[in-house]
Enzyme design. Structure first.
Site, PDB file in Angstrom:
ATOM      1  N   HIS A 173       7.208 -11.404  21.531  1.00  0.00           N
ATOM      2  CA  HIS A 173       6.749 -10.514  22.267  1.00  0.00           C
ATOM      3  C   HIS A 173       7.308  -9.087  21.710  1.00  0.00           C
ATOM      4  O   HIS A 173       8.449  -9.167  21.549  1.00  0.00           O
ATOM      5  CB  HIS A 173       7.255 -10.863  23.714  1.00  0.00           C
ATOM      6  CG  HIS A 173       6.693 -11.833  24.331  1.00  0.00           C
ATOM      7  ND1 HIS A 173       7.406 -12.831  25.391  1.00  0.00           N
ATOM      8  CD2 HIS A 173       5.403 -12.397  24.559  1.00  0.00           C
ATOM      9  CE1 HIS A 173       6.426 -13.555  25.614  1.00  0.00           C
ATOM     10  NE2 HIS A 173       5.279 -13.368  25.349  1.00  0.00           N
ATOM     11  N   GLU A 176      10.486  -6.870  22.876  1.00  0.00           N
ATOM     12  CA  GLU A 176      11.821  -7.625  23.019  1.00  0.00           C
ATOM     13  C   GLU A 176      12.807  -7.369  21.728  1.00  0.00           C
ATOM     14  O   GLU A 176      13.053  -8.283  20.752  1.00  0.00           O
ATOM     15  CB  GLU A 176      11.666  -9.196  23.325  1.00  0.00           C
ATOM     16  CG  GLU A 176      10.979  -9.305  24.608  1.00  0.00           C
ATOM     17  CD  GLU A 176      10.268 -10.685  25.047  1.00  0.00           C
ATOM     18  OE1 GLU A 176      10.752 -11.668  24.100  1.00  0.00           O
ATOM     19  OE2 GLU A 176       9.576 -10.772  25.861  1.00  0.00           O
ATOM     20  N   ARG A 229       3.891  -5.978  24.951  1.00  0.00           N
ATOM     21  CA  ARG A 229       4.089  -7.249  24.535  1.00  0.00           C
ATOM     22  C   ARG A 229       3.241  -8.278  23.851  1.00  0.00           C
ATOM     23  O   ARG A 229       3.823  -8.949  22.964  1.00  0.00           O
ATOM     24  CB  ARG A 229       4.086  -7.684  26.203  1.00  0.00           C
ATOM     25  CG  ARG A 229       4.171  -9.097  26.285  1.00  0.00           C
ATOM     26  CD  ARG A 229       4.230  -9.688  27.860  1.00  0.00           C
ATOM     27  NE  ARG A 229       3.827 -11.108  27.956  1.00  0.00           N
ATOM     28  CZ  ARG A 229       4.754 -11.898  28.213  1.00  0.00           C
ATOM     29  NH1 ARG A 229       6.243 -11.529  28.337  1.00  0.00           N
ATOM     30  NH2 ARG A 229       4.805 -13.167  28.799  1.00  0.00           N
ATOM     31  N   GLU A 374      16.526 -16.551  26.501  1.00  0.00           N
ATOM     32  CA  GLU A 374      16.151 -15.167  27.106  1.00  0.00           C
ATOM     33  C   GLU A 374      17.527 -14.268  27.003  1.00  0.00           C
ATOM     34  O   GLU A 374      18.293 -14.822  28.036  1.00  0.00           O
ATOM     35  CB  GLU A 374      15.682 -15.256  28.430  1.00  0.00           C
ATOM     36  CG  GLU A 374      14.207 -16.033  28.686  1.00  0.00           C
ATOM     37  CD  GLU A 374      13.032 -14.983  28.332  1.00  0.00           C
ATOM     38  OE1 GLU A 374      13.445 -14.002  28.153  1.00  0.00           O
ATOM     39  OE2 GLU A 374      11.943 -15.575  28.314  1.00  0.00           O
TER      40      GLU A 374
END
Ligand code: 0X9
Ligand code: ZN
Length: 414
Positions: A173, A176, A229, A374
């Protein structure tokens, strides 16, 4: 930001230059829904391609954040009234967070380090430097090209023949950014650290790093839209909607649940499995290894440690072990700074999401340990984690990885 805004383009002699999207006075709302009706409202809103940006998927397990342009405030307030949800304004001006993400020193001359976020060119130049410096143990793999012609790159660290392989996939993504920062920090530690535990990790395992899977998206998140993204492949006749969610594009239950058929949506699964050259090339690259024992996907944010499945709430045959290893990892992460992660299978811990890398690797590549991290934080800065948190994040994640490997060894997976 789901459409390319033509106003932001200037064309001279048919060469078009994009301008950086700004988020002045965009509000961040923190939202908690606790029933399916409330959840449905937000899912509908996300599908409707309004200009509201979903910073993460609406779900009932934890708060999620949305980004609201000033001209959408009235609409969103209406929706809040309609659907009994708990909402809170987290930031009044998102652009300010973007402006404060990087340090403001003027001395920066494009050198690599972990005090700021870098673009793809700087990251690839650092990889080249490392490849040269550690040429006896670190090998380069160019495993394909992106839609826009960028190199898809991996490196493999191997100090001994016959080592089991641990595969680290990062930045699938685009927005990130802390994922590639952490991946490179960890690779650097494996190459240079004197710490006994890290030396052991470096000696006893082969480490494959794909630092940036979604290279075009990542470049775009630097040049045009910090919140990008997806990939950058145009898909529909609605030409303004570009890209697919690469973490919904893998060929395992592709498009089943938790993925969109709308090319404008952030979780658009793509027209077919592996429709994106970047995911197809990654899958083919993964297939060239026959000894992957642990596969890890780096994402941000939310402080979660997730394992399969995402397409169904059904538990995998080794659910108990995946959870036990996850719990040890979580405890190790918390030790240094108290950062709390939540552990669980994707579908139950957060939301259904099919076509993701870790499900595909687990189910089709016969790899029994696959995890998604995450990273920090839980929404205060979200994707815009200030650069001075890159090292603390990396340190606690490395603590977690040490514990993960240790417990996987104890359970005889490695
Ligand atoms: O929705 C996702 O793809 C991930 N969250 S993110 O905010 N980084 O986009 C969660 C993915 C869950 N894991 C898998 N389905 N593999
Ligand atoms: Zn992600």
């Amino acid at each position: 930001m789901k459409y390319i805004n033509l106003v932001h383009f200037a064309c001279f002699f048919l060469i078009c230059y994009g301008e950086k999207d700004r988020f002045d006075n965009y509000r961040v709302y923190n939202i908690e829904v606790n029933d399916d009706a409330g959840l449905g409202e937000f899912q509908k809103l996300e599908e409707s391609s309004s200009r509201i940006v979903f910073l993460n998927e609406p779900n009932i397990h934890q708060p999620f954040q949305i980004l609201v342009p000033p001209d959408q405030l009235a609409n969103i307030t209406e929706l809040f009234k309609r659907s009994a949800v708990k909402t809170e304004v987290q930031h009044e001006n998102f652009q300010k967070l973007i402006d404060e993400e990087q340090p403001h020193d003027t001395a920066y001359g494009g050198h690599f380090g972990w005090d700021r976020y870098h673009d793809l060119d700087v990251i690839y130049a650092w990889l080249d430097e490392m490849l040269q410096k550690y040429s006896s143990v670190l090998k380069n793999h160019n495993y394909g090209k992106s839609v826009e012609g960028r190199a898809l790159r991996a490196v493999k660290l191997s100090k001994k023949e016959g080592n089991p392989t641990i595969f680290i996939e990062s930045t699938i993504h685009a927005r990130e950014w802390v994922t590639v920062a952490t991946a490179t920090y960890f690779l650097n530690e494996l190459l240079t650290s004197d710490d006994g535990e890290i030396r052991k990790l470096a000696n006893n395992y082969d480490w494959v790093f794909v630092p940036v899977v979604n290279v075009d998206g990542f470049a775009y998140s630097h040049s045009n839209n910090r919140m990008w993204r997806k990939t950058r492949k145009p898909h529909s006749i609605i030409k303004f909607c570009v890209g697919s969610d690469p973490n919904r594009n893998f060929d395992f239950h592709h498009g089943d649940v938790g993925a969109s058929t709308n090319p404008c949506a952030e979780t658009y699964a793509g027209p077919s499995p592996f429709s994106e050259p970047e995911t197809l090339a990654l899958s083919e690259f993964i297939e060239t290894f026959d000894n992957i024992k642990l596969y890890i996907s780096f994402h941000s944010y939310s402080q979660l440690l997730l394992f399969p499945y995402g397409h169904s709430k059904e538990h995998t045959p080794n659910h108990k072990d995946l959870n036990q290893i996850g719990q040890k990892t979580k405890q190790a992460i918390a030790k240094r700074y108290g950062t709390q992660y939540k552990v669980g299978n994707i579908a139950e811990a957060i939301y259904l999401a099919s076509g993701s890398t870790i499900d595909w690797v687990y189910a089709t590549r016969n790899v029994s340990l696959t995890y998604t991290f995450e990273f920090r934080d839980k929404g205060r800065y979200g994707f815009l984690l200030p650069a001075d948190q890159i090292i603390p994040n990396s340190l606690e994640v490395i603590d977690g990885l040490k514990a993960m490997v240790e417990e996987a060894e104890a359970l005889q997976y490695l």
